[in-house]
Design a protein around this motif. Structure first.
Motif, mmCIF file in Angstrom:
data_model
loop_
_atom_site.group_PDB
_atom_site.id
_atom_site.type_symbol
_atom_site.label_atom_id
_atom_site.label_comp_id
_atom_site.label_asym_id
_atom_site.label_seq_id
_atom_site.Cartn_x
_atom_site.Cartn_y
_atom_site.Cartn_z
ATOM 1 N N LEU A 158 20.634 18.358 -13.820
ATOM 2 C CA LEU A 158 19.957 17.420 -12.849
ATOM 3 C C LEU A 158 19.073 16.720 -13.686
ATOM 4 N N VAL A 159 18.814 15.502 -13.206
ATOM 5 C CA VAL A 159 17.837 14.709 -13.729
ATOM 6 C C VAL A 159 16.670 14.249 -12.704
ATOM 7 N N LEU A 160 15.415 14.546 -13.233
ATOM 8 C CA LEU A 160 14.171 14.485 -12.478
ATOM 9 C C LEU A 160 13.711 13.201 -12.872
ATOM 10 N N LEU A 161 13.880 11.986 -12.223
ATOM 11 C CA LEU A 161 13.898 10.636 -12.767
ATOM 12 C C LEU A 161 12.272 10.477 -12.157
ATOM 13 N N CYS A 162 11.100 10.456 -12.989
ATOM 14 C CA CYS A 162 9.906 10.144 -12.614
ATOM 15 C C CYS A 162 9.281 8.781 -12.718
#
Length: 286
Positions: A158-162
């Motif tokens: 899962l990518v947590l795109l901040c």
């Protein structure tokens, strides 16, 4: 969102599967496989391109028929115009010297010819079988953050795109806490983007992010590229986990899951199941 080009061809899902032998295989067989990989011209080309910060375009083919010749012309024309950012190599899949790279990318039964674009970080950014255009090949050159997201998702994370202007070291505490939690550390990855970065403008616009605000936003992306949840920068770890748990357990109307309805390891669920957010399968509701 364009699903970051991962739907173009299913080969990208297999692109980073390790070359693993069965647990009962002999040590000699493992050493032979490693030796083949090390001496493969295509693997050497990948390493060379990566060391120079360039893409590698691979033209896989089997028979030198009319379609193969036609697409080779398109491939050579396009990659020749991208020499400043990319290198190119041709790989005949029936040539035993290419066995390692064919196995690595799982293309032995893929429709041919096949053009594959590999970013410097190892992400497969495009897979184009049988027929393609120069424009499609050029579109395989993506922004750095896009390539980073693609690599993470191809690694089944899962990518947590901040997204926030640089300088605030205290932003997104929940995301950082989540990736430090041993339950989630191996399956999540933070990717930071500064909205002032012009190279990421198209990517951020595809996610419908307001670039004018100073407030941070986090978008969670799941393989093969679906946005599954959006959070403010002050979201806690518990809030993130709660939202993602709810998203993975509640099914979509009609069993469809995001653009294209991608679901399950083979793109569809078993009989009696339906597709849920995040690409999971669950028992169909009555």
């Amino acid at each position: 969102m364009k699903r970051i080009n991962l739907q173009t061809y299913r080969i990208v899902v297999l692109a980073f599967a390790a070359i693993c032998l069965a647990p009962t295989a002999s040590m000699q067989a493992q050493e032979r496989s490693a030796s083949q990989l090390a001496t493969s011209p295509a693997v050497a080309a990948m390493q060379q391109a990566a060391s120079e910060g360039k893409y590698l375009f691979v033209y896989f083919w089997k028979q030198n028929d009319e379609q193969t010749q036609s697409m080779r012309g398109v491939f050579n024309q396009a990659t020749g115009q991208m020499a400043d950012v990319a290198q190119a190599i041709s790989v005949q899949i029936s040539d035993s010297t290419n066995a390692a790279i064919v196995k690595q990318f799982g293309v032995s039964r893929a429709p041919m010819p096949l053009a594959l674009a590999i970013a410097p970080n190892g992400a497969v950014t495009q897979g184009l079988p049988i027929k393609f255009s120069e424009q499609q090949l050029r579109e395989a050159i993506v922004s750095p953050a896009t390539a980073t997201c693609m690599k993470a998702m191809q690694d089944r994370k899962l990518v947590l795109l901040c997204v926030k202007h640089q300088g605030d070291v205290n932003a997104f505490p929940g995301a950082h806490e989540l990736t430090r939690d041993e339950r989630f550390a191996a399956s999540t990855q933070i990717v930071n983007i500064d909205p002032n970065d012009a190279s990421e403008k198209t990517f951020l616009q595809s996610l419908k992010i307001d670039l004018s605000t100073n407030k941070g936003v986090m978008i969670v992306l799941s393989p093969p590229g679906n946005p599954v949840a959006t959070f403010t920068e002050d979201a806690t770890k518990d809030q993130i986990v709660e939202r993602l748990t709810a998203a993975s357990s509640s099914c979509c109307p009609g069993g469809q899951c995001g653009p294209g309805g991608q679901c399950g390891p083979d793109g569809q669920c078993e009989p009696g199941q339906q597709c849920c957010p995040g690409g999971n399968c669950a028992p169909a509701t009555k």
